[in-house]
Each structure stands twice: as C-alpha cells, then as structure tokens.
Design a protein around this motif. Sequence first.
Motif, PDB file in Angstrom:
ATOM      1  N   ASN A   1      37.280  19.544  19.038  1.00  0.00           N
ATOM      2  CA  ASN A   1      37.563  20.973  18.884  1.00  0.00           C
ATOM      3  C   ASN A   1      36.426  21.696  18.173  1.00  0.00           C
ATOM      4  O   ASN A   1      36.090  22.823  18.530  1.00  0.00           O
ATOM      5  CB  ASN A   1      38.887  21.190  18.158  1.00  0.00           C
ATOM      6  CG  ASN A   1      40.073  21.026  19.074  1.00  0.00           C
ATOM      7  OD1 ASN A   1      39.981  21.280  20.271  1.00  0.00           O
ATOM      8  ND2 ASN A   1      41.184  20.597  18.523  1.00  0.00           N
ATOM      9  N   ASP A   2      35.826  21.041  17.196  1.00  0.00           N
ATOM     10  CA  ASP A   2      34.668  21.643  16.516  1.00  0.00           C
ATOM     11  C   ASP A   2      33.500  21.804  17.491  1.00  0.00           C
ATOM     12  O   ASP A   2      32.824  22.829  17.499  1.00  0.00           O
ATOM     13  CB  ASP A   2      34.239  20.798  15.323  1.00  0.00           C
ATOM     14  CG  ASP A   2      35.258  20.802  14.194  1.00  0.00           C
ATOM     15  OD1 ASP A   2      36.123  21.704  14.172  1.00  0.00           O
ATOM     16  OD2 ASP A   2      35.192  19.888  13.345  1.00  0.00           O
ATOM     17  N   LEU A   3      33.268  20.789  18.321  1.00  0.00           N
ATOM     18  CA  LEU A   3      32.194  20.852  19.315  1.00  0.00           C
ATOM     19  C   LEU A   3      32.465  21.965  20.328  1.00  0.00           C
ATOM     20  O   LEU A   3      31.565  22.732  20.661  1.00  0.00           O
ATOM     21  CB  LEU A   3      32.048  19.509  20.037  1.00  0.00           C
ATOM     22  CG  LEU A   3      31.087  19.509  21.228  1.00  0.00           C
ATOM     23  CD1 LEU A   3      29.655  19.740  20.760  1.00  0.00           C
ATOM     24  CD2 LEU A   3      31.206  18.213  22.005  1.00  0.00           C
TER      25      LEU A   3
ATOM     26  N   ARG B   1      41.750  12.032  15.405  1.00  0.00           N
ATOM     27  CA  ARG B   1      40.415  12.202  14.824  1.00  0.00           C
ATOM     28  C   ARG B   1      39.400  12.636  15.867  1.00  0.00           C
ATOM     29  O   ARG B   1      38.575  13.525  15.627  1.00  0.00           O
ATOM     30  CB  ARG B   1      39.955  10.900  14.162  1.00  0.00           C
ATOM     31  CG  ARG B   1      40.528  10.737  12.784  1.00  0.00           C
ATOM     32  CD  ARG B   1      39.967   9.512  12.088  1.00  0.00           C
ATOM     33  NE  ARG B   1      41.125   8.680  11.762  1.00  0.00           N
ATOM     34  CZ  ARG B   1      41.221   7.393  11.964  1.00  0.00           C
ATOM     35  NH1 ARG B   1      40.227   6.717  12.467  1.00  0.00           N
ATOM     36  NH2 ARG B   1      42.307   6.742  11.638  1.00  0.00           N
TER      37      ARG B   1
ATOM     38  N   SER C   1      39.933  16.276  16.843  1.00  0.00           N
ATOM     39  CA  SER C   1      39.570  17.187  15.765  1.00  0.00           C
ATOM     40  C   SER C   1      38.064  17.478  15.837  1.00  0.00           C
ATOM     41  O   SER C   1      37.630  18.634  15.764  1.00  0.00           O
ATOM     42  CB  SER C   1      39.932  16.579  14.412  1.00  0.00           C
ATOM     43  OG  SER C   1      39.466  17.391  13.376  1.00  0.00           O
ATOM     44  N   VAL C   2      37.291  16.425  16.028  1.00  0.00           N
ATOM     45  CA  VAL C   2      35.835  16.584  16.168  1.00  0.00           C
ATOM     46  C   VAL C   2      35.507  17.320  17.468  1.00  0.00           C
ATOM     47  O   VAL C   2      34.639  18.196  17.497  1.00  0.00           O
ATOM     48  CB  VAL C   2      35.128  15.204  16.110  1.00  0.00           C
ATOM     49  CG1 VAL C   2      33.653  15.329  16.438  1.00  0.00           C
ATOM     50  CG2 VAL C   2      35.329  14.570  14.740  1.00  0.00           C
TER      51      VAL C   2
ATOM     52  N   LYS D   1      39.172  28.764  21.889  1.00  0.00           N
ATOM     53  CA  LYS D   1      40.259  27.991  21.291  1.00  0.00           C
ATOM     54  C   LYS D   1      41.471  28.134  22.211  1.00  0.00           C
ATOM     55  O   LYS D   1      41.780  29.224  22.669  1.00  0.00           O
ATOM     56  CB  LYS D   1      40.565  28.553  19.908  1.00  0.00           C
ATOM     57  CG  LYS D   1      41.492  27.707  19.086  1.00  0.00           C
ATOM     58  CD  LYS D   1      41.547  28.253  17.671  1.00  0.00           C
ATOM     59  CE  LYS D   1      42.373  27.399  16.761  1.00  0.00           C
ATOM     60  NZ  LYS D   1      41.775  26.128  16.430  1.00  0.00           N
TER      61      LYS D   1
ATOM     62  N   GLU E   1      34.193  24.673  19.968  1.00  0.00           N
ATOM     63  CA  GLU E   1      33.963  25.964  19.320  1.00  0.00           C
ATOM     64  C   GLU E   1      32.464  26.249  19.232  1.00  0.00           C
ATOM     65  O   GLU E   1      32.015  27.366  19.495  1.00  0.00           O
ATOM     66  CB  GLU E   1      34.586  25.968  17.930  1.00  0.00           C
ATOM     67  CG  GLU E   1      34.465  27.286  17.219  1.00  0.00           C
ATOM     68  CD  GLU E   1      35.080  27.264  15.831  1.00  0.00           C
ATOM     69  OE1 GLU E   1      34.707  28.131  15.021  1.00  0.00           O
ATOM     70  OE2 GLU E   1      35.913  26.373  15.544  1.00  0.00           O
ATOM     71  N   PHE E   2      31.681  25.239  18.895  1.00  0.00           N
ATOM     72  CA  PHE E   2      30.230  25.399  18.761  1.00  0.00           C
ATOM     73  C   PHE E   2      29.575  25.792  20.085  1.00  0.00           C
ATOM     74  O   PHE E   2      28.673  26.626  20.112  1.00  0.00           O
ATOM     75  CB  PHE E   2      29.609  24.102  18.231  1.00  0.00           C
ATOM     76  CG  PHE E   2      28.119  24.163  18.094  1.00  0.00           C
ATOM     77  CD1 PHE E   2      27.522  24.848  17.053  1.00  0.00           C
ATOM     78  CD2 PHE E   2      27.306  23.529  19.022  1.00  0.00           C
ATOM     79  CE1 PHE E   2      26.144  24.913  16.929  1.00  0.00           C
ATOM     80  CE2 PHE E   2      25.927  23.589  18.917  1.00  0.00           C
ATOM     81  CZ  PHE E   2      25.344  24.278  17.859  1.00  0.00           C
TER      82      PHE E   2
END
Length: 150
Positions: free
Chosen positions: A100-102, A94, A97-98, A110, A104-105
């Motif tokens: 990876n979003d950060l 978990r 996953s969060v 990636k 990318e932002f």
Amino acid sequence: MHTSDETQEVTDENWEPKIIAFLCNWCSYAGADLAGVSRIQYPPNVRVVRVPCSGRINPLHVLKSLQVGVDAVLVSGCHPGDCHYISGNYYARRKFSVLNDLLEFIGIEKGRVNFSWVSAAEGEAFAQVIRDVTEKTRKLGPNKIFKEDQ
C-alpha cells in the motif's frame, strides 16, 4: 472486421468495474462458496483466483493485475490467529502494508487494492466485502494509471 453493431465502446454510462479477488482456499474462498450456496446476492464484477494462503500471494501479481487494466484488487484471507498455515495471514498483512505504501508512492489511488479477513462461516460478510469494494471502485472510476493514451 467488426461492424459498429458488433462492438460497444465503453463509456462512463455503461462502465462496470473489473475486480480480481485473490482468496485463500481455507477461509475466504469457502466464505465465497457459502455465499453462493446460500444464494446471497452480490455484484458480479469480481473474478476469483483461489490461492492456498493469502501469505503466498506475490505483490507483483497485484501490480500486474492493475497494469493489465483491472480496476481493483481484493486480497482476502483467514482472520488473524485462524490461518490454516499458522502464520500465513500475518505475512500477508505485512506484505500488503508495504505494498500500500508503494502504491501510494507510484500514484495509484487508495482503494484500488483492498485487504480483508473472511472466515469460511461468513458468507454474508464476504458478500458485503464485495459490495463495498465494488462501490468504492465505482467511485474511483476506471483504472487509467497504466494506460498509454493518457
């Protein structure tokens, strides 16, 4: 004072990726150990940090690793359902996953941060993960996201 013979400038031709791997003690680190004692070959680009559980890894350590110039980070833990601490690997999944979003932002490509499951009996699988991460990092090139001279 260094002479030109003592220092070697890193160029695209001689660049090798620097990878840091956070490995859980019970599975992934044991898998790395098995790869070593079995003499399974894999690239020497990785430096290992042994942690009690993948769920205990603070995402800030991953960000700091990238900030200081590491080209890629690998976080590896026990397979789902096999965690020594019951659910630590679920927490890790978990968190990352969060994360990876950060990443990318904020513009980190990636593939700079990788997550895998490797058991203690999977020495060859560990070696393959290292090969894959190293190859992926070579294709990405050096980590320049935090360099001031860009």
